[in-house]
Scaffold this motif. Structure first.
Motif, PDB file in Angstrom:
ATOM      1  N   VAL A 243     -57.738 -35.043 -49.397  1.00 19.76           N
ATOM      2  CA  VAL A 243     -58.189 -33.755 -49.562  1.00 19.76           C
ATOM      3  C   VAL A 243     -59.589 -33.677 -48.558  1.00 19.76           C
TER       4      VAL A 243
ATOM      5  N   TYR B 103     -54.055 -40.728 -54.723  1.00 18.47           N
ATOM      6  CA  TYR B 103     -54.955 -39.748 -55.143  1.00 18.47           C
ATOM      7  C   TYR B 103     -54.565 -38.898 -56.084  1.00 18.47           C
TER       8      TYR B 103
ATOM      9  N   ARG C 229     -52.156 -30.182 -49.359  1.00 21.66           N
ATOM     10  CA  ARG C 229     -52.539 -29.227 -50.419  1.00 21.66           C
ATOM     11  C   ARG C 229     -51.544 -28.927 -51.488  1.00 21.66           C
TER      12      ARG C 229
END
Length: 918
Positions: A594, A578, A647
């Protein structure tokens, strides 16, 4: 006013008299005599069913007698129980008949006459259980009943590990003789009855006992009298318990299956013949084959109704001719020898476990020799991750299902679920549907939901300990319900489970739905976390203890098991994929990190909201509800921990491409929040759980290596996450003052240890640019980690490595590490690195983890990852399987190896940034 009072009194008297008449009629009905009739030659299974039915009838007020005869007669209500082939049933000309193995029909034959018609003995038993459940629920015998039912899955089983959280002194993995000292619960008949009653209540029909080498505890061989591992008194106890267990199981319709590994021999046998109890890389020795064949024959002769479950791999080289030969020339002949001794023509069933073996090849060779074969494979590895399996693993399951024998789905270990409670009916129902629709399988083999290695206890810190079967009742009930029928209507299922939960906790139906909602919201969290962020689907990772940042941003360093992402998860992206796509502006595909971070956070919030809403109405079993509620809050904090950390990880990976310290600064608050969630998780668990994982050996690697039952609690792991945060802050400060910080650490080369190599060699080489490492190829070193400079390696003939394997015999006066380089390639001809996914002994010498990733490069070949093997003073032989590797040399065992990715032979964009956190 007086008129109103008179009217109320009149109404009250009428209602009272009417109610009294109703009670009187009901009491008369209950006092009515019920006769349960079973055939004169009824089996133990049918008699057991009739006894259970009679007990429920008596419990609601009926007077009950049981008759054994072949015609229906008796006063009052008569319930006939039999098989379709019994004269008792055939004489009735029933309109509704049982169809299919284990099927049954229940119908009203005439006034006050009911018939339970079983297709077979198990069908008659299950018909009794079904009618008993309906009577217990309504308080009376149903009128004008007409129903039929049968299971979808042929085999519906649970398993118990006759194993322990830690290794026994002087023994290897899976080596646990059956003794009262190790397994006091094994000799508790009341506990067995309780467990078997749970199984028949849920209509399970198979029980698997897992052990590495059970034969030396259960049979004696005249040719090998010294092989027995227990004393005479214990041996007699084992015989008694095994007979008790199999008899009690049989009358409940349960087939007992004994599992064992190959090739493992008993410790006294190994000592007598001066061999190891298990050695994955040794050839099949004639004496071991003879001992194993005779052990199996003696077991079959002694327990002909007990099945066998065989793991061909793990303790022997799993894929190759050896596993075919072992199955067809040792195991099957052993079973046939036992049959011959008893004069049996009916083959006892054998289940081939599809683990670390080429099962289609083995089955192709075995089926011409033996027909009563089953196959079994892990559903989602050693975890529960998805109800949308796909890819190569799904292809393997389908290929086995299409052989023509029954293929069984094994819900195995559940390393990502323990220790918290799990009861998502929705997730489980969809998983069983996937077993049928995607895998085309027709059997279930269910592990305990948690604490497999600590049977029969749960991990909860409760005085006197909780039994797993009591704590995880919903786990066993849910899988069983859908193994019987997975096509049930979802709306009906919500009401069914909500009703059970409201009854258990003394709430109304709506609050029962809130409890179910909490179960189903938390039921999504662990599967999504592991399949999108995890290193492995195996039990070397304890998901609920968390993960370090380096494990998220550099998973290949930790032996990433990619099959989990390719087959045991929906299509989607790993964290590192990602981040790279995000930097390159490429389109994302499928389920993303995410997305999962947002989803698990929402699942946690909704679960807490639902369980807290139900808490105000709980009036029964308050202590257990408090524990369930705490688990829900634990899942919420676990979700928060991972979501915030991921994150942060994505911003750290962005820095890898951008070289902008601002990206690291943006990551810092997320990492701080992650640690805050972990502190809350620690508070919620420190007084409520004894451990997070029941396997407490060095096989556990992630997040922290477990040795001697250490790092098994959140209290122990929390300081490591706090240290990681502190180190990250310091790294940011260093980079802000010096952008080259962390990239040029002082590194000292390893020193060669004084070791005498006794085996024939092809010479030696010194690690330096341009050095040739193989005798028969021209491949030369083009780059290497600084620690390796000057290390003296052993030259090997590469062609011999590929055809015969590698063996290094040596002697040393002090403890040493042997460094072995494994090529970062899955191409044929290269030796696979030590792999705990398939080989439980892959950390026998501390070799399972990569010590330095991408540590050395040869021209035209993939980079090498270094693993180290530790040896004590003495003479040793390290035997490696067939395939190319590089023997890099010996160093002192006390020499510290910094774990990192050296980045040799990989592009700059793949450079190591692990130093930010360690």
């Amino acid at each position: 006013m007086k008129g109103s009072i008179r009217l109320f009194l009149t109404f009250f008297i009428v209602v009272f008299l009417a109610t009294g008449e109703m009670f009187s009629a009901n009491a008369a009905e209950k006092a009515q005599k019920v006769t349960v009739v079973i055939p004169s030659a009824a089996s133990a299974r049918m008699k057991f069913g009739a006894e259970k039915l009679s007990g429920v009838l008596k419990g609601v007020g009926y007077t009950v007698s049981v008759l054994r005869q072949d015609k229906i007669s008796g006063n009052g209500v008569v319930i006939a129980v039999g098989r379709s082939s019994d004269a008792l049933v055939q004489n009735m000309r029933l309109a509704v008949k049982a169809t299919g193995k284990e099927g049954f029909a229940i119908s009203s034959f005439s006034k006050n006459r009911l018939v339970i018609n079983g297709f077979d003995d198990s069908g008659a038993l299950y018909g009794c259980m079904e009618l008993a459940e309906r009577i217990a629920s309504s308080g009376k015998i149903p009128e004008n009943i007409s129903l039929t039912d049968k299971p979808e899955m042929v085999l519906r089983g649970t398993c118990i590990g006759v194993q322990k959280p830690a290794l026994l002194p002087g023994r290897g993995v899976y080596e646990y003789p059956y003794t009262p000292e190790s397994f006091p619960w094994f000799y508790d008949k009341a506990l067995w009855v309780k467990y078997l009653d749970m199984m028949v209540e849920n209509r399970y029909n198979s029980l698997y006992l897992w052990n590495g080498h059970p034969f030396a505890s259960l049979v004696k061989l005249k040719e090998y009298p010294y092989a027995v591992e227990v004393d005479d008194a214990t041996f007699r106890k084992n015989e008694e318990m095994f007979r008790f267990l199999t008899e009690e199981a049989d009358k409940r319709g349960i087939w007992v299956i004994q599992m064992f590994y190959n090739i493992i021999v008993s410790k006294p046998f190994a000592e007598k013949h001066q061999i190891k109890t298990q050695d994955r890389n040794r050839p099949i020795l004639p004496v071991i084959a003879d001992y194993t064949r005779k052990s199996i024959a003696a077991f079959v002769e002694k327990y002909p109704n007990v099945g066998l479950l065989i793991t061909l791999g793990e303790a022997m080289e799993g894929v190759g001719q050896d596993d075919v030969d072992w199955f067809t020339k040792t195991i099957i002949p052993g079973v046939q020898d036992g049959m011959k001794s008893l004069g049996l023509s009916k083959e006892p069933p054998i289940v081939l476990r599809v683990h670390d073996t080429d099962a289609p090849r083995v089955m192709k060779a075995a089926l011409p020799l033996y027909k009563n074969l089953y196959t079994m494979a892990k559903y989602n590895g050693e975890a529960l991750t998805t109800y949308t399996p796909r890819g190569k693993w799904a292809d393997l399951h389908r290929s086995l299902s299409r052989i023509g024998t029954v293929h069984i789905e094994n819900v195995h270990i559940l390393a990502n679920l323990e220790p918290f409670r799990y009861g998502s009916a929705d997730f489980i129902q969809k998983s069983v549907q996937a077993m049928h629709d995607v895998y085309e399988a027709n059997g279930l083999h269910l592990y305990p939901q948690a604490s497999y290695w600590d049977w029969p206890y749960a991990a909860d810190n409760v005085k006197g300990r909780l039994l797993q079967t009591d704590r995880d009742w919903i786990w066993y009930k849910t899988w069983a319900r859908y193994a019987w029928n997975c096509r049930r209507d979802r709306a009906d299922e919500i009401n069914y489970w909500s009703g059970l939960l409201s009854t258990k906790y003394g709430t109304d139906l709506n609050k029962g739905k809130d409890i179910l909602e909490a179960y189903e919201q938390t039921g999504e969290i662990a599967p999504k976390l592991l399949r999108r962020y995890g290193i492995t689907d195996g039990n070397r990772q304890t998901l609920t203890l968390g993960m370090f940042m380096t494990q998220l941003i550099n998973p290949f360093r930790y032996g990433l098991f990619t099959l989990m992402y390719e087959s045991e998860a929906p299509e989607g992206e790993m964290i590192i994929e990602y981040a790279e796509k995000e930097w390159k502006g490429q389109k994302h595909i499928g389920e993303t990190p995410v997305q999962v971070a947002a989803e698990v956070t929402e699942h946690g919030r909704k679960a807490v909201e639902a369980i807290d809403k139900a808490a105000t109405a709980v009036s029964k079993d308050n202590d257990e509800f408090t524990r369930l509620r705490n688990d829900v809050h634990c899942y919420n904090e676990l979700a928060g921990f991972y979501a915030e950390k991921v994150r942060a990880a994505l911003l750290v990976l962005k820095y890898k491409y951008s070289n902008d310290v601002a990206d690291l600064e943006k990551a810092l608050p997320f990492l701080e929040n992650s640690v805050k969630h972990y502190r809350k998780l620690t508070e919620l668990t420190k007084d409520t759980y004894l451990y997070a994982n029941s396997m407490q050996t060095s096989q556990r690697k992630i997040p922290v290596r477990g040795v001697d039952a250490t790092y098994k609690t959140w209290v122990e792991v929390l300081p490591r996450f706090e240290e990681e945060l502190i180190h990250f802050k310091r790294s940011i400060d260093s980079l802000k003052s010096d952008k080259s910080a962390g990239k040029g650490k002082m590194i000292h080369p390893f020193k060669n240890a004084d070791v005498k190599v006794l085996s024939d060699t092809e010479g030696y080489f010194t690690i330096n640019t341009g050095e040739q490492v193989f005798r028969d190829t021209t491949a030369k070193i083009t780059g290497f980690a600084k620690e390796l400079a000057g290390l003296r390696g052993i030259k090997i003939n590469r062609s011999l490595q590929k055809s015969k394997g590698t063996a290094i015999k040596f002697t040393t006066g002090k403890a040493v590490k042997l460094l072995v380089g494994f090529f970062n390639s899955k191409a044929p001809g290269f030796l696979p690195p030590p792999d705990l996914e398939h080989d439980a002994t892959a950390n026998e010498y501390g070799q399972s983890e990569i010590k330095i990733a991408n540590a050395l490069a040869l021209d035209g070949m993939a980079p090498l990852n270094i693993h180290s093997y530790s040896f004590k003073p003495g003479t040793h032989t390290l035997t490696l399987a067939k395939g190319t590797c590089v023997i890099l040399g010996f160093i002192d065992d006390n020499e510290r190896i910094r774990l990192y990715d050296a980045g040799i032979g990989v592009p700059e964009s793949k450079r190591d940034i692990d130093w930010l956190f360690e």
